[in-house]
Design an enzyme around this catalytic site. Sequence first.
Site, PDB file in Angstrom:
ATOM      1  N   HIS A 144       0.962  10.791   2.336  1.00 57.06           N
ATOM      2  CA  HIS A 144       1.205   9.349   2.496  1.00 57.06           C
ATOM      3  C   HIS A 144      -0.045   8.494   2.358  1.00 57.06           C
ATOM      4  CE1 HIS A 144       5.367   9.677   4.068  1.00 57.06           C
ATOM      5  NE2 HIS A 144       4.934  10.831   4.533  1.00 57.06           N
ATOM      6  N   LYS A 175      -5.587  -3.483   3.041  1.00 59.30           N
ATOM      7  CA  LYS A 175      -4.409  -4.326   2.854  1.00 59.30           C
ATOM      8  C   LYS A 175      -4.786  -5.789   2.599  1.00 59.30           C
ATOM      9  CE  LYS A 175      -1.508  -1.360   5.807  1.00 59.30           C
ATOM     10  NZ  LYS A 175      -0.346  -0.939   4.978  1.00 59.30           N
ATOM     11  N   LYS A 214      11.618  -4.221   1.614  1.00 56.22           N
ATOM     12  CA  LYS A 214      12.481  -4.945   2.558  1.00 56.22           C
ATOM     13  C   LYS A 214      12.533  -6.425   2.201  1.00 56.22           C
ATOM     14  CE  LYS A 214      11.096  -1.535   5.921  1.00 56.22           C
ATOM     15  NZ  LYS A 214      10.061  -1.183   6.913  1.00 56.22           N
ATOM     16  N   THR A 240       6.544  -0.084   2.098  1.00 56.08           N
ATOM     17  CA  THR A 240       7.997  -0.144   2.241  1.00 56.08           C
ATOM     18  C   THR A 240       8.400  -1.553   2.679  1.00 56.08           C
ATOM     19  OG1 THR A 240       7.638   0.890   4.392  1.00 56.08           O
ATOM     20  CG2 THR A 240       8.548   2.280   2.665  1.00 56.08           C
ATOM     21  N   LYS A 289       2.011  -6.627   8.365  1.00 55.94           N
ATOM     22  CA  LYS A 289       1.794  -5.177   8.241  1.00 55.94           C
ATOM     23  C   LYS A 289       0.604  -4.834   9.122  1.00 55.94           C
ATOM     24  CE  LYS A 289       1.287  -5.918   3.741  1.00 55.94           C
ATOM     25  NZ  LYS A 289       2.110  -4.939   3.043  1.00 55.94           N
ATOM     26  N   ARG A 290       0.270  -3.536   9.262  1.00 55.22           N
ATOM     27  CA  ARG A 290      -0.932  -3.186  10.016  1.00 55.22           C
ATOM     28  C   ARG A 290      -2.131  -3.916   9.435  1.00 55.22           C
ATOM     29  NH1 ARG A 290      -0.744   1.057  13.937  1.00 55.22           N
ATOM     30  NH2 ARG A 290      -2.996   0.835  14.024  1.00 55.22           N
TER      31      ARG A 290
HETATM   32  C1  26V Z   1      -4.205   6.429   8.320  1.00 49.87           C
HETATM   33  C2  26V Z   1      -5.415   6.031   8.819  1.00 49.87           C
HETATM   34  C3  26V Z   1      -6.112   6.930   9.738  1.00 49.87           C
HETATM   35  C4  26V Z   1      -7.488   6.489  10.124  1.00 49.87           C
HETATM   36  C5  26V Z   1      -8.088   5.429   9.258  1.00 49.87           C
HETATM   37  C6  26V Z   1      -7.198   4.329   8.954  1.00 49.87           C
HETATM   38  C7  26V Z   1      -5.922   4.810   8.438  1.00 49.87           C
HETATM   39  C8  26V Z   1      -5.211   4.029   7.563  1.00 49.87           C
HETATM   40  C9  26V Z   1      -4.002   4.443   7.078  1.00 49.87           C
HETATM   41  C10 26V Z   1      -3.508   5.638   7.468  1.00 49.87           C
HETATM   42  C11 26V Z   1      -2.190   6.007   6.885  1.00 49.87           C
HETATM   43  C12 26V Z   1      -1.332   6.786   7.753  1.00 49.87           C
HETATM   44  C13 26V Z   1      -0.184   7.262   7.001  1.00 49.87           C
HETATM   45  C14 26V Z   1       0.744   6.144   6.620  1.00 49.87           C
HETATM   46  O1  26V Z   1       1.341   5.499   7.454  1.00 49.87           O
HETATM   47  N1  26V Z   1       0.879   5.922   5.329  1.00 49.87           N
HETATM   48  C15 26V Z   1       1.823   4.955   4.825  1.00 49.87           C
HETATM   49  O2  26V Z   1       3.007   5.670   4.525  1.00 49.87           O
HETATM   50  C16 26V Z   1       4.026   4.831   4.050  1.00 49.87           C
HETATM   51  C17 26V Z   1       5.251   5.678   3.879  1.00 49.87           C
HETATM   52  O3  26V Z   1       5.045   6.597   2.868  1.00 49.87           O
HETATM   53  C18 26V Z   1       3.603   4.148   2.768  1.00 49.87           C
HETATM   54  O4  26V Z   1       4.612   3.281   2.359  1.00 49.87           O
HETATM   55  C19 26V Z   1       2.305   3.390   2.980  1.00 49.87           C
HETATM   56  O5  26V Z   1       1.841   2.856   1.768  1.00 49.87           O
HETATM   57  C20 26V Z   1       1.273   4.295   3.580  1.00 49.87           C
HETATM   58  O6  26V Z   1       0.100   3.584   3.939  1.00 49.87           O
END
Ligand code: 26V
Length: 839
Positions: free
Chosen positions: A381, A578, A684, A680, A572-573
């Site tokens: 992801h 982003k 929406k 996602t 979003k986060r």
């Molecule tokens: C993880 C982390 C961990 C530490 C540093 C900052 C950071 C930033 C992002 C993430 C992503 C975690 C995984 C996640 O939620 N990915 C999201 O998954 C969605 C479903 O597949 C996708 O639509 C998003 O684009 C993707 O960011």
Amino acid sequence: MIDKFTDRPHNVLNNTLQDLLMKPDYLQSSKSSLKASMDYHLRCSLCKEASSKECRDLFLATAFSLRDQMTEKILETERRYQQAKAKRVYYLSMEFLIGRLLGDALHNLGLIDVCRNVLADAGIDIEEVQEQENDAGLGNGGLGRLAACFLDSMATLSIAGFGYGIHYEYGLFKQEIDNGYQKEKPDNWLAEFNPWEIKRTDEKCIVPIYGRIEHFQDRAGDYNPMWLDWKVIMGIPFDTPVVGYGGKTVNWLRLYGAGSSTDFDIQIFNEGDYFRAVEQKVASETITKMLYPLDTLKSGKELRLVQEYFLVACSLRDIVRRYLKDHENFDRFPHAVAIQMNDTHPSLAVAELMRLLVDEYALPWDHAWELTQKTLAYTNHTILSEALEKWPVSLLEQVIPRHLQIIYEINARFLQKVTYLHPGNVDLLRRMSLIEEGENKQVRMAHLAMVGSHSINGVSALHTDILKKNNFADFHAMWPDRFVNITNGITQRRWLLKANPQLAQLISKTIGDAWITDLSQLKRLEPYADEPAFQKEFRKIKLANKERLGGTISRTAWITVNPESLFDVHVKRIHEYKRQLLKVMHIIYEYLRIIRGEKKHTVARTFIFAGKAAPGYWVAKQMIKLIHNVGQVINSDKRVQDALKIVFLPDYRVSLAEKIIPAADLSEQISMAGTEASGTGNMKFMLNGALTAGTLDGANVEMLEEVGAENIFIFGLKAEEIAEMERKSSYRPTEYYHRHPEIRLVIDAFRDNVFSPSEPGLFQWIYHRFMNEEDYYFHLPDFISYIRVQEKIEKEYRNTASWTKKAILNIARSGKFSSDRAVSEYAGLIWNTESVKEG
Ligand code: 26V
């Protein structure tokens, strides 16, 4: 006398209640039976008068009534799966961001109108009752919400698919805003009782952890390591029913909570050490206390590793236990079971399944390995390097020593294969190894997941392509067929039917309601896109949604907004990739140009932000403060009072998204190309008739393909262009600064404290970053094309009929982005399973 709730004579109602107390035969969908069931639960489950008008009581009574129906259906569904010998899919995820369940359940069971009527008869608004439910915020964002949408789709498609996760006592923190700064508060979501879940103490399991390895030999003289002196954690399952649309199939989501083993405690008790026994109990329960928020810094937290292991250990025991109920050996395991690992968080499943098969069931290594690979599949992801999981070898050795041994064995055999294919290529071995060498050796969890799976998927075409070409190129070269793309999707049941009921109704009135389970049907709206009557109704609904959100804004952010203005939404986060900063820079640019008399405002805009920053992520938290400060300056400047408004809605969560998204005119999807795996939220918004301002990133690329270039506002550099600039290190922010007056105008405002007059210096770090050539997310190269596309948006928004047509075409062409399509693709391409429908 006729009872006004049930339309029945009072004595009949009394009889019904009598019956209920003896034999709960009320599993029908009529108004009177729902009312009777709610009365029953008010009295017998809650010990309240049936006449209670407390919304909390009514929420619980409704939920209990629905749960009764669902549990009955779970048993029925299970019988059907048994009979069909259905292959079972287990979706392992550290996060399930399911939000509220009442509305969803009512829609899927076909009881929404019935329930609305029952409550209306008592003078109560169903929405008020729904507001009583705490969001189950058991996820950070996209990954967890995707898991929740997939559960809905699996149940709707009658796929035997079940979620396995963690029963966190505290979900993602609640966000409060204090003087523009984010403050985190604990999310004690279970404090007021969760009516949906069923605690299954009878199915608890024992998980060994810590301890040491003794190197023994068996009778035949073979190496036989023993894992000794381990401690014990109990895994206690909590099941939540997942009802599919139409109410025919009900699957479940199993969340494990950690407890201490009674036997273990008794031993310490017997030693007379009461306090140590209690400490032990508390320590065990801590494991599932809270969900970790995404953080920037590699924290290497032991507790997080224990959580990941705990999930995998509990789930696999349960999966194997169920399998062995109908099988004598493991030969058919991959035919009967598919396990999807939602990112690398559950990737210890590779080692744990091997351990179970080899150590506990005495299978030979090669056979166990074949079964493991054939059963497991991995979804990636994110490609952000700081988000790719690695765990220190030293930590694994301490927490799960046997698993570390197994990982080493897997690695040795894997590297042997690589050596055979590429003799002498030491560099390749180093790159592909499961272990990253160095002073502190680490296990690369993505490598473990890829080596141990038969399928690796990205979540959008672009993302999968990047995985193949860049991050996992060596693995792709070795196993090209193992890589597949499955573009994400969202469930239209929650994100249109439930979140935007008026629009849903208009659509059903126009083309029928088949879209609810077949989103491609929305195509049939195309002929209506420029029909004035349909347009008028669409606009009326959009306006009503905007008015409703306006109410929420005034209650939670104390800002009055104009519902006729263009709602420009970035929710979003909060993360640098982003690019909330790019949006803020656009706002600042607009503001400064208007007050300098360089631009006459033509379209009033309300800029809406929401999102949480990880507690340890300073830049993200500064962004929240910046949005507030820019808002304060602009919202109080009379010169732009009819032109610009900025709103930050606190505590972004599923239930708030359900209010924001239907009210959006413009959806901001402006990540740096090549960083957002899919997105996602973008889908929406599209489904709810917002137009997108977006980069060619993640699923935006496919949205463009579906909707056509004239119906989406694409801007900015492409992923390869950025990659190329990064490779050559050719990007210099200061060059853009000196070349473009538009950029200077905005960046100098940070230097000159325009948005922090009473706190000089507060945002100068942004200016300095650019001046120090530190713009890691390419804001400046995209800025000019961003403001140009925004000018175009403004021009197009003024032409109401043409804008409305584009909005309707967005809805009509959003069919691809249903999670039903995504889940069907998983079923066909990865799980090799199909629907097990009734009849
Ligand atoms: C993880 C982390 C961990 C530490 C540093 C900052 C950071 C930033 C992002 C993430 C992503 C975690 C995984 C996640 O939620 N990915 C999201 O998954 C969605 C479903 O597949 C996708 O639509 C998003 O684009 C993707 O960011």
